[in-house]
Scaffold this motif. Structure first.
Motif, mmCIF file in Angstrom:
data_model
loop_
_atom_site.group_PDB
_atom_site.id
_atom_site.type_symbol
_atom_site.label_atom_id
_atom_site.label_comp_id
_atom_site.label_asym_id
_atom_site.label_seq_id
_atom_site.Cartn_x
_atom_site.Cartn_y
_atom_site.Cartn_z
ATOM 1 N N ARG A 88 -3.982 4.960 -7.372
ATOM 2 C CA ARG A 88 -3.088 5.775 -7.633
ATOM 3 C C ARG A 88 -2.456 6.308 -6.234
ATOM 4 N NH1 ARG A 88 -4.540 10.704 -11.898
ATOM 5 N NH2 ARG A 88 -2.303 10.450 -11.800
ATOM 6 N N VAL A 89 -2.660 5.626 -5.088
ATOM 7 C CA VAL A 89 -2.284 5.840 -3.784
ATOM 8 C C VAL A 89 -1.402 4.859 -2.926
ATOM 9 C CG1 VAL A 89 -2.946 6.751 -1.694
ATOM 10 C CG2 VAL A 89 -3.879 7.651 -3.503
ATOM 11 N N ALA A 90 -0.231 5.002 -2.693
ATOM 12 C CA ALA A 90 0.449 3.861 -1.970
ATOM 13 C C ALA A 90 0.769 4.327 -0.388
ATOM 14 C CB ALA A 90 1.600 3.482 -2.554
ATOM 15 N N ILE A 91 1.036 3.752 0.271
ATOM 16 C CA ILE A 91 1.378 4.145 1.874
ATOM 17 C C ILE A 91 2.620 3.150 2.264
ATOM 18 C CG2 ILE A 91 -0.836 4.934 2.528
ATOM 19 C CD1 ILE A 91 -1.327 2.213 4.188
ATOM 20 N N GLY A 92 3.653 3.705 2.673
ATOM 21 C CA GLY A 92 4.727 3.015 3.041
ATOM 22 C C GLY A 92 4.896 2.841 4.496
ATOM 23 N N HIS A 93 5.507 1.909 5.099
ATOM 24 C CA HIS A 93 5.554 1.333 6.411
ATOM 25 C C HIS A 93 4.338 0.699 6.872
ATOM 26 C CE1 HIS A 93 9.377 3.327 6.441
ATOM 27 N NE2 HIS A 93 9.092 4.208 6.283
ATOM 28 N N ALA A 94 3.378 1.619 7.430
ATOM 29 C CA ALA A 94 2.165 1.173 7.831
ATOM 30 C C ALA A 94 2.359 0.194 8.868
ATOM 31 C CB ALA A 94 0.985 0.579 6.739
ATOM 32 N N VAL A 151 0.027 -0.882 -0.469
ATOM 33 C CA VAL A 151 1.095 -0.923 0.854
ATOM 34 C C VAL A 151 2.315 -1.473 0.717
ATOM 35 C CG1 VAL A 151 1.258 -1.935 3.105
ATOM 36 C CG2 VAL A 151 -1.138 -1.341 2.147
ATOM 37 N N THR A 152 3.183 -0.465 0.878
ATOM 38 C CA THR A 152 4.826 -0.762 0.653
ATOM 39 C C THR A 152 5.270 -1.256 2.000
ATOM 40 O OG1 THR A 152 4.951 0.231 -1.265
ATOM 41 C CG2 THR A 152 6.949 -0.374 -0.108
ATOM 42 N N VAL A 153 5.924 -2.261 2.064
ATOM 43 C CA VAL A 153 6.437 -2.937 3.449
ATOM 44 C C VAL A 153 8.029 -2.714 3.292
ATOM 45 C CG1 VAL A 153 6.938 -4.609 4.921
ATOM 46 C CG2 VAL A 153 4.497 -4.298 4.170
ATOM 47 N N LEU A 168 6.479 -5.701 11.596
ATOM 48 C CA LEU A 168 6.570 -5.946 10.181
ATOM 49 C C LEU A 168 5.095 -6.386 9.719
ATOM 50 C CD1 LEU A 168 8.708 -6.444 7.657
ATOM 51 C CD2 LEU A 168 8.445 -8.947 8.378
ATOM 52 N N THR A 169 4.475 -5.534 8.909
ATOM 53 C CA THR A 169 3.074 -5.835 8.255
ATOM 54 C C THR A 169 3.200 -7.096 7.443
ATOM 55 O OG1 THR A 169 2.359 -3.489 8.730
ATOM 56 C CG2 THR A 169 1.372 -4.783 6.901
#
Length: 413
Positions: free
Chosen positions: A238-244, A269-271, A292-293
């Protein structure tokens, strides 16, 4: 040949991913009720012509409220903080009507480029108040005929250091906010910021989608704290991280450890290729890092990942047409994806962001909404390789757009 009593519409000769031969798709009251080689029934028919049918693209991270600002300020910004300041200076003057008009412009581009599901991040703070939120709620309502829009409310400029933001966030969550986001790197107390975002997520039982670790210095990050909260609160999936983008700066052994940490915690993870490439590494004089991941590789190791648009025509990204197919192609080029990675790159704008957003009814399957788009290709790898035309789209079985093939006029025509 299977005979059925009635369908409202039948899509004939639709090639589905992974299938060797085209299938017929029967639709009743907006939902898929049959997928078989040949359906015999009187119904409205749409001949797909053996072309590739997809359930539509899924944009898991976009900012409709601050799109299309290209003509309002100079775009000589070279960092994340400068872009934040530029938008902060403008948004106090945003009206509901202004946000709606700019958001509609991007939504309509996204629709004709085949996006059927979208999560938009909406800034909530004392400068914009709830005006952007009200505008995006209206967009959700007015464009429901073509796209499912989910609202993630978040404080872009901090939380603990920005009095009044938390009260506005709570008001938005009570009035239609479906996901809560955060931006700890803009807060004077990042850990307190994260703790409070997770607290509110639990209170309102909503998912979490954070802007995180958006630079190229791997000596520090907030990933550990996010994973700790996710595991302690049983919020995996239920958790996402953007950019990273910090992940792109890790040596192989540290990246392997971080990947295992993400899988264990259940953090996605959202790139955001256009923004990440535009803002990262700008201070370099040579051998500029991409920033860019490589999410197709993370996905191969079990991390739920997506590629998304993020910003369109603003200080964070002065480019864009809201085409996720183009974004996936762009990513594949820059990430040195191999041909056998192209299907994964397509997954990154379809099935995987649907998983990230916990969409239980996504996909061309019996029982799901009849949401589909048709690409002028017979091979899903070529969707990434050649950017075929997206010739038509449907939402709940109703046509939402169509494109005519270009006509060439040779001498003598």
């Amino acid at each position: 040949m299977t005979a059925r009593s009635a369908f409202d519409i039948i899509f004939r000769n639709a090639l589905l991913r992974g299938a060797a031969d085209p299938m017929d798709i029967g639709v009743t009251r907006g939902r898929i009720t049959a997928i078989e080689p040949t359906l015999a029934c009187e119904a409205v028919e749409v001949d797909v012509g053996g072309r590739l049918a997809l359930p539509g693209f899924v944009d898991s991270h976009i900012h409709l409220d601050k799109a299309c600002l290209l003509g309002r300020c100079g775009h000589d910004h070279g960092s994340v903080s400068e872009a934040i300041r530029a938008v902060s200076g403008m948004k106090k003057d945003f009206s509901v009507e202004d946000v709606y008009a700019r958001g509609a412009r991007v939504l309509e581009r996204a629709i004709v480029h085949g996006t059927t599901r979208m999560r938009t991040h909406v800034e909530i703070d004392p400068r914009i108040g709830l005006r952007g939120f009200e505008a995006v709620k209206a967009l959700k309502r007015d464009y429901a005929w073509a796209i499912d829009l989910s609202l993630c409310v978040f404080p872009q400029e901090g939380l603990t250091n920005d009095p009044g933001s938390e009260e506005l966030l709570i008001q938005a969550l009570r009035d239609g906010g479906e996901v809560i986001g955060g931006c700890p790197y803009t807060d004077t107390d990042p850990n307190a910021h994260l703790a409070r975002i997770f607290d509110l997520a639990e209170v309102f039982d909503v998912d979490v989608d954070l802007h995180l670790d958006f630079d190229l210095d791997p000596s520090w990050w907030h990933l550990d704290e996010v994973c700790r909260h996710t595991e302690r609160r049983n919020y995996g999936g239920r958790v996402a991280i953007g950019h990273a983008t910090k992940l792109s700066a890790l040596p192989p052994e540290r990246l392997r450890a971080a990947t295992a940490q993400l899988v264990k915690a259940g953090v996605a993870v959202t790139v955001l290729p256009a923004t990440d490439l535009y803002l990262m590494g700008r201070e370099a004089t040579h051998n500029t890092p991409r920033g860019l991941t490589l999410c197709h590789k993370l996905a191969g190791d079990g991390v739920v990942c997506s590629i998304a648009t993020n910003n369109v025509l603003n200080p964070f990204t002065p480019f864009g047409d809201a085409s996720l197919l183009r974004m996936a192609n762009f990513y594949a080029n820059v990430a040195h994806a191999q041909v056998n990675d192209f299907d994964t790159c397509l997954d990154l704008v379809t099935e995987l962001p649907a998983r990230l957003m916990n969409l239980r009814d996504y996909g061309i399957e019996v029982g799901n909404p009849a949401d589909l788009i048709v690409l002028d290709t017979q091979d899903s790898r070529f969707a990434i390789a050649e950017l075929p035309d997206i010739v038509m789209g449907f939402k709940s079985g109703r046509r939402t757009f169509a494109r005519q093939r270009p006509t060439l006029f040779s001498p003598g025509c």
